[in-house]
Design a protein around this motif. Structure first.
Motif, PDB file in Angstrom:
ATOM      1  N   ARG A 134       0.824  -1.209   0.000  1.00  0.00           N
ATOM      2  CA  ARG A 134       0.000   0.000   0.000  1.00  0.00           C
ATOM      3  C   ARG A 134       0.863   1.266   0.000  1.00  0.00           C
ATOM      4  O   ARG A 134       0.496   2.278  -0.594  1.00  0.00           O
ATOM      5  CB  ARG A 134      -0.961  -0.001   1.171  1.00  0.00           C
ATOM      6  N   HIS A 135       2.008   1.213   0.645  1.00  0.00           N
ATOM      7  CA  HIS A 135       2.887   2.385   0.686  1.00  0.00           C
ATOM      8  C   HIS A 135       3.551   2.624  -0.679  1.00  0.00           C
ATOM      9  O   HIS A 135       3.793   3.773  -1.060  1.00  0.00           O
ATOM     10  CB  HIS A 135       3.935   2.208   1.777  1.00  0.00           C
ATOM     11  N   GLN A 167       0.859   4.336  -2.758  1.00  0.00           N
ATOM     12  CA  GLN A 167       0.735   5.745  -2.388  1.00  0.00           C
ATOM     13  C   GLN A 167       1.911   6.562  -2.925  1.00  0.00           C
ATOM     14  O   GLN A 167       1.735   7.719  -3.334  1.00  0.00           O
ATOM     15  CB  GLN A 167       0.616   5.866  -0.867  1.00  0.00           C
ATOM     16  N   LYS A 225       1.260   7.257  -6.526  1.00  0.00           N
ATOM     17  CA  LYS A 225       0.331   8.380  -6.687  1.00  0.00           C
ATOM     18  C   LYS A 225       1.074   9.711  -6.600  1.00  0.00           C
ATOM     19  O   LYS A 225       0.808  10.643  -7.391  1.00  0.00           O
ATOM     20  CB  LYS A 225      -0.749   8.304  -5.609  1.00  0.00           C
ATOM     21  N   ASP A 276      -5.394  -3.992  -1.408  1.00  0.00           N
ATOM     22  CA  ASP A 276      -4.464  -3.122  -2.122  1.00  0.00           C
ATOM     23  C   ASP A 276      -4.977  -2.772  -3.519  1.00  0.00           C
ATOM     24  O   ASP A 276      -4.759  -1.651  -4.010  1.00  0.00           O
ATOM     25  CB  ASP A 276      -3.084  -3.780  -2.209  1.00  0.00           C
ATOM     26  N   LEU A 282      -7.367  -0.001  -3.102  1.00  0.00           N
ATOM     27  CA  LEU A 282      -6.644   1.259  -2.924  1.00  0.00           C
ATOM     28  C   LEU A 282      -6.136   1.779  -4.265  1.00  0.00           C
ATOM     29  O   LEU A 282      -6.222   2.991  -4.548  1.00  0.00           O
ATOM     30  CB  LEU A 282      -5.484   1.064  -1.955  1.00  0.00           C
ATOM     31  N   LEU A 290      -7.058   5.366  -5.894  1.00  0.00           N
ATOM     32  CA  LEU A 290      -6.044   6.364  -6.226  1.00  0.00           C
ATOM     33  C   LEU A 290      -6.015   6.686  -7.721  1.00  0.00           C
ATOM     34  O   LEU A 290      -5.394   7.671  -8.129  1.00  0.00           O
ATOM     35  CB  LEU A 290      -4.658   5.871  -5.785  1.00  0.00           C
ATOM     36  N   PRO A 318       5.310   6.748   2.357  1.00  0.00           N
ATOM     37  CA  PRO A 318       5.242   6.898   0.895  1.00  0.00           C
ATOM     38  C   PRO A 318       5.992   8.127   0.382  1.00  0.00           C
ATOM     39  O   PRO A 318       6.574   8.083  -0.716  1.00  0.00           O
ATOM     40  CB  PRO A 318       3.741   7.015   0.629  1.00  0.00           C
ATOM     41  N   GLN A 319       5.984   9.209   1.151  1.00  0.00           N
ATOM     42  CA  GLN A 319       6.688  10.421   0.717  1.00  0.00           C
ATOM     43  C   GLN A 319       8.172  10.149   0.547  1.00  0.00           C
ATOM     44  O   GLN A 319       8.781  10.538  -0.458  1.00  0.00           O
ATOM     45  CB  GLN A 319       6.468  11.546   1.740  1.00  0.00           C
TER      46      GLN A 319
END
Length: 367
Positions: free
Chosen positions: A185-186, A189, A192, A213, A216, A220, A300-301
């Motif tokens: 999931r990370h 993200q 995205k 997932d 998700l 997204l 995720p960042q």
């Protein structure tokens, strides 16, 4: 030596295949005892085969999953024993599968199975010092019978290959099960966050969190992520070869703090720059900014920033890939695994005071 190799997983299981290759490369004769699959129902027949075959062997190597096998193998053979613990029952059942809470009665039973198998073997193997210390923290025992032996992967398939596909985008690769400690999931993200960059992702695998997932991913609106079902190992290497960067694990559960994982070794084995979460096991082998790019868990960042950094700095990308691959050659090939196993086996031979005599193949064999 003639070594009886018994494990709770089938012959095709990757760890079993690699161990057999490593031992054979060292000149040992390996007598294999494996079940047809991982079901416990096969254990009685497996142990009967152990009883029949052990007499002619010099030493027993018990492989994964072996905690339930070790006491019976000891009782049936009384041979010198090396236990390739690989993964502890406690960590798997408490931290990974969350089948019991720490300190509960069930958790103590899982710890007991780890402790008993460790006590009965002459020496045991785990892949990092951090895992060994974690074992000591859980079962409260002396750790003198542990030996660290880094993971190895099948380097007949995992090795640098040229990119064959011409493309105009930067490709990021992940493979593995959809499970919490992998943190797919990370990755989604992060994808995205990078949707306006010329970056595409390929994710190979299935697993417990797959549907969650996928939901998700739809939420997204990801159109630069390609999802692929699991593929044979050789084909997986081909997918990795096409990538510019490979991803490791990013989960934030206790299990993710304890593991090195095959995908980390496979990435550096392919000569690819690796991005993965920071934990102590990875840092026993690799150094941030030198042979790996580390990020914090479930972030995720930071994953996106690391991908973008390696995309925009090709010299750094190549340097990390090169140094990571050199570490792989020094520690994680089948040959290095064989050398490590040989040293540990000979330590058991010395501890037991076994006399050695030349065999027809020219190798020393305990009498």
């Amino acid at each position: 030596m003639k070594i009886l190799y018994v494990a709770g997983r089938e012959a095709s299981y990757s760890r079993n295949r690699i161990i057999q290759r490593a031992l054979a490369a060292q000149g040992h004769e390996v007598v294999a005892c494996f079940p047809p699959d991982k079901a416990f129902k096969h254990y009685p027949a497996l142990l009967w085969q152990v009883f029949l075959k052990a007499r002619s062997c010099d030493l027993v190597l018990v492989g994964f999953y072996g905690q339930l096998l070790v006491p019976f193998v000891k009782l049936l053979t009384w041979k010198p024993m090396l236990f390739d613990m690989y993964i502890t029952t406690y960590d798997t059942m408490v931290f990974d599968r969350e089948k019991a809470k720490p300190g509960s009665f069930k958790a103590r039973l899982y710890a007991l199975s780890d402790w008993l198998s460790y006590q009965l073997a002459d020496l045991s193997i785990l892949d990092t010092n951090h895992a060994i210390q974690q074992f000591g923290n859980i079962v409260k025992t002396d750790l003198g019978k542990f030996r660290r032996l880094f993971l190895a992967v099948d380097d007949s398939a995992i090795h640098p290959k040229p990119q064959l596909e011409a493309r105009d985008h930067f490709l990021v690769h992940f493979h593995g099960e959809y499970i919490p400690f992998h943190g797919v999931r990370h990755i989604l993200q992060a994808a995205k966050l990078l949707e306006n960059e010329n970056i595409r992702f390929q994710i190979v695998g299935r697993g417990a969190t797959y549907e969650e997932d996928m939901a998700l991913a739809r939420e997204l609106g990801l159109d630069k992520v390609r999802f692929l079902d699991p593929v044979p190992y050789a084909k997986l290497a081909d997918y990795m070869a096409e990538a510019d960067v490979c991803l490791g694990i990013f989960g934030n559960n206790p299990r993710a703090e304890l593991v090195l994982t095959n995908k980390v070794i496979e990435a550096i084995g392919m000569g690819k720059p690796l991005i993965t979460r920071r934990n102590q096991p990875v840092q026993e082998l690799l150094k941030d900014g030198d042979s790996v790019r580390l990020v914090e868990a479930a972030n995720p960042q930071q994953i996106a920033e690391a991908i973008l950094e390696l995309k925009n700095k090709p010299d750094l990308r190549l340097a990390i890939a090169s140094k990571g691959h050199q570490i792989f050659l020094n520690h994680n090939t089948v040959d290095k695994l064989g050398q490590g196993l040989q040293a540990i086996l000979m330590e058991i031979v010395a501890q037991r005071g076994l006399r050695l005599s030349p065999t027809p193949a020219g190798k020393d064999r305990p009498l």
